[in-house]
Design a protein around this motif. Structure first.
Motif, PDB file in Angstrom:
ATOM      1  N   ASP A 153       0.867  -1.179   0.000  1.00 24.67           N
ATOM      2  CA  ASP A 153       0.000   0.000   0.000  1.00 24.67           C
ATOM      3  C   ASP A 153       0.903   1.229   0.000  1.00 24.67           C
ATOM      4  OD1 ASP A 153      -1.328   2.255   1.844  1.00 24.67           O
ATOM      5  OD2 ASP A 153      -2.901   1.194   0.772  1.00 24.67           O
ATOM      6  N   PRO A 154       0.794   2.119  -1.008  1.00 28.37           N
ATOM      7  CA  PRO A 154       1.736   3.246  -1.107  1.00 28.37           C
ATOM      8  C   PRO A 154       1.679   4.203   0.074  1.00 28.37           C
ATOM      9  CG  PRO A 154      -0.068   3.466  -2.697  1.00 28.37           C
ATOM     10  CD  PRO A 154      -0.156   2.092  -2.131  1.00 28.37           C
ATOM     11  N   LEU A 155       0.490   4.437   0.637  1.00 21.66           N
ATOM     12  CA  LEU A 155       0.387   5.331   1.790  1.00 21.66           C
ATOM     13  C   LEU A 155       1.076   4.727   3.009  1.00 21.66           C
ATOM     14  CD1 LEU A 155      -3.311   6.560   1.452  1.00 21.66           C
ATOM     15  CD2 LEU A 155      -1.227   7.885   1.024  1.00 21.66           C
ATOM     16  N   GLU A 156       0.886   3.435   3.212  1.00 21.09           N
ATOM     17  CA  GLU A 156       1.539   2.741   4.320  1.00 21.09           C
ATOM     18  C   GLU A 156       3.053   2.756   4.133  1.00 21.09           C
ATOM     19  OE1 GLU A 156       1.826   0.013   7.729  1.00 21.09           O
ATOM     20  OE2 GLU A 156       0.166   1.219   6.984  1.00 21.09           O
ATOM     21  N   LEU A 157       3.517   2.478   2.922  1.00 20.96           N
ATOM     22  CA  LEU A 157       4.947   2.462   2.646  1.00 20.96           C
ATOM     23  C   LEU A 157       5.561   3.832   2.897  1.00 20.96           C
ATOM     24  CD1 LEU A 157       7.512   1.108   1.582  1.00 20.96           C
ATOM     25  CD2 LEU A 157       6.751   1.674  -0.744  1.00 20.96           C
ATOM     26  N   ASN A 158       4.923   4.878   2.389  1.00 21.86           N
ATOM     27  CA  ASN A 158       5.459   6.229   2.571  1.00 21.86           C
ATOM     28  C   ASN A 158       5.482   6.614   4.047  1.00 21.86           C
ATOM     29  OD1 ASN A 158       6.361   8.822   1.353  1.00 21.86           O
ATOM     30  ND2 ASN A 158       4.496   9.589   2.319  1.00 21.86           N
ATOM     31  N   ALA A 159       4.441   6.242   4.778  1.00 18.41           N
ATOM     32  CA  ALA A 159       4.393   6.565   6.205  1.00 18.41           C
ATOM     33  C   ALA A 159       5.529   5.875   6.951  1.00 18.41           C
ATOM     34  CB  ALA A 159       3.042   6.155   6.794  1.00 18.41           C
ATOM     35  N   ARG A 160       5.788   4.630   6.612  1.00 18.52           N
ATOM     36  CA  ARG A 160       6.866   3.890   7.282  1.00 18.52           C
ATOM     37  C   ARG A 160       8.235   4.471   6.934  1.00 18.52           C
ATOM     38  NH1 ARG A 160       5.648  -0.944   9.735  1.00 18.52           N
ATOM     39  NH2 ARG A 160       3.496  -1.630   9.530  1.00 18.52           N
ATOM     40  N   LEU A 161       8.424   4.865   5.684  1.00 18.80           N
ATOM     41  CA  LEU A 161       9.693   5.472   5.275  1.00 18.80           C
ATOM     42  C   LEU A 161       9.950   6.771   6.036  1.00 18.80           C
ATOM     43  CD1 LEU A 161       9.512   4.919   1.410  1.00 18.80           C
ATOM     44  CD2 LEU A 161      10.935   3.669   3.031  1.00 18.80           C
ATOM     45  N   LEU A 162       8.929   7.612   6.119  1.00 18.23           N
ATOM     46  CA  LEU A 162       9.073   8.877   6.843  1.00 18.23           C
ATOM     47  C   LEU A 162       9.359   8.638   8.319  1.00 18.23           C
ATOM     48  CD1 LEU A 162       6.157  10.911   5.220  1.00 18.23           C
ATOM     49  CD2 LEU A 162       8.604  11.325   4.924  1.00 18.23           C
ATOM     50  N   ALA A 163       8.668   7.655   8.898  1.00 19.43           N
ATOM     51  CA  ALA A 163       8.874   7.352  10.313  1.00 19.43           C
ATOM     52  C   ALA A 163      10.297   6.858  10.569  1.00 19.43           C
ATOM     53  CB  ALA A 163       7.855   6.317  10.784  1.00 19.43           C
ATOM     54  N   LEU A 164      10.803   6.012   9.679  1.00 16.37           N
ATOM     55  CA  LEU A 164      12.161   5.498   9.839  1.00 16.37           C
ATOM     56  C   LEU A 164      13.191   6.621   9.755  1.00 16.37           C
ATOM     57  CD1 LEU A 164      12.194   2.195   7.729  1.00 16.37           C
ATOM     58  CD2 LEU A 164      12.333   2.406  10.205  1.00 16.37           C
ATOM     59  N   LEU A 165      13.004   7.532   8.792  1.00 17.20           N
ATOM     60  CA  LEU A 165      13.979   8.607   8.628  1.00 17.20           C
ATOM     61  C   LEU A 165      13.922   9.571   9.802  1.00 17.20           C
ATOM     62  CD1 LEU A 165      16.150   9.566   6.716  1.00 17.20           C
ATOM     63  CD2 LEU A 165      14.451  10.997   5.569  1.00 17.20           C
ATOM     64  N   ARG A 166      12.726   9.876  10.275  1.00 16.56           N
ATOM     65  CA  ARG A 166      12.593  10.772  11.425  1.00 16.56           C
ATOM     66  C   ARG A 166      13.208  10.139  12.670  1.00 16.56           C
ATOM     67  NH1 ARG A 166       8.930  15.070  10.941  1.00 16.56           N
ATOM     68  NH2 ARG A 166       7.714  15.069   9.026  1.00 16.56           N
ATOM     69  N   ALA A 167      12.961   8.850  12.864  1.00 18.06           N
ATOM     70  CA  ALA A 167      13.510   8.176  14.037  1.00 18.06           C
ATOM     71  C   ALA A 167      15.029   8.152  13.986  1.00 18.06           C
ATOM     72  CB  ALA A 167      12.967   6.750  14.121  1.00 18.06           C
ATOM     73  N   ARG A 168      15.596   7.914  12.806  1.00 18.50           N
ATOM     74  CA  ARG A 168      17.047   7.873  12.677  1.00 18.50           C
ATOM     75  C   ARG A 168      17.643   9.248  12.964  1.00 18.50           C
ATOM     76  NH1 ARG A 168      20.481   4.163  10.434  1.00 18.50           N
ATOM     77  NH2 ARG A 168      18.818   2.804  11.200  1.00 18.50           N
TER      78      ARG A 168
END
Length: 225
Positions: free
Chosen positions: A106-121
């Motif tokens: 799901d593109p929205l789920e994928l984008n949300a996870r990518l943003l979360a990973l980058l913010r957390a890092r």
């Protein structure tokens, strides 16, 4: 937040689909068809994040992942997998994966996870002890939170939930993402566990201002930045 992404996926149709979808979110996407190509391109360009397919020709995704980590590559890596068994998830995390998405994507789920990973890092790289969003301030090391300067009395789970929302302020956190980050990847939740804790957290936040948590129907929750 736009990202420079390396997508390692041998399925050409899915590769084109994901490039188009991620580009719509404003990201720049480079592609590799297999493990050797991925290892080569990583040595030539700087990326914010890697999306790595589990099943690849020549060298499988787990082997590529291990080689990247052994080479000192510490940027976030999200695995794409058609596998759902617990032992596969464990193997991926033990090899150094930061998150995973099960196909179909799901593109929205994928984008949300990518943003979360980058913010957390990026949050983990900050030297300061506190992070903030609006009038909410959190000290992860001291397990304390404040709103408008007033200390909040939160349960351990409420604190973790608020911390994830603050770290990803302005970004939708889906229900599966919150369950995985707060309760664990293999936790089987009650049907309304996220909603119940969001409700309790809202009550405490409303004591010191307006409701800062936006419910994105069918998607998840977002703390207004």
């Amino acid at each position: 937040m736009n990202m420079h992404i390396l997508l390692v996926e041998d399925d050409k149709q899915l590769q084109r689909q994901l490039v188009a979808q991620l580009s719509q979110f404003g990201h720049e996407v480079e592609t590799a068809d297999d493990g050797p190509a991925a290892l080569s391109i990583v040595g030539q360009q700087a990326f914010d994040i890697i999306i790595l397919d589990w099943m690849l020709p020549n060298i499988d995704g787990i082997t590529v992942l291990r080689q990247l980590r052994e080479a000192g590559m510490n940027l976030p890596i999200l695995m794409l997998t058609a596998l759902g068994q617990v032992f596969d998830k464990v193997e991926g995390f033990n090899a150094g994966a930061d998150d995973y998405v099960v196909k179909p994507v799901d593109p929205l789920e994928l984008n949300a996870r990518l943003l979360a990973l980058l913010r957390a890092r990026r949050a983990n790289e900050q030297p300061t002890d506190t992070i903030s969003a609006g009038d909410i301030v959190i000290s992860p090391s001291r397990l304390r939170a404040w709103r408008t300067g007033v200390a909040l009395t939160l349960s351990q789970t409420e604190f973790k939930l608020l911390l994830e929302l603050v770290r990803n302020a302005g970004t939708i956190m889906t229900r599966p993402m919150l369950i995985e980050r707060i309760w664990g990847h293999d936790f089987v939740p009650a049907t309304n566990i996220v909603e119940a804790h969001i409700r309790h957290l809202r009550v405490k936040l409303l004591e010191h201002g307006d409701d800062p948590i936006s419910t994105q129907r069918g998607l998840g929750y977002m703390l207004r930045a």
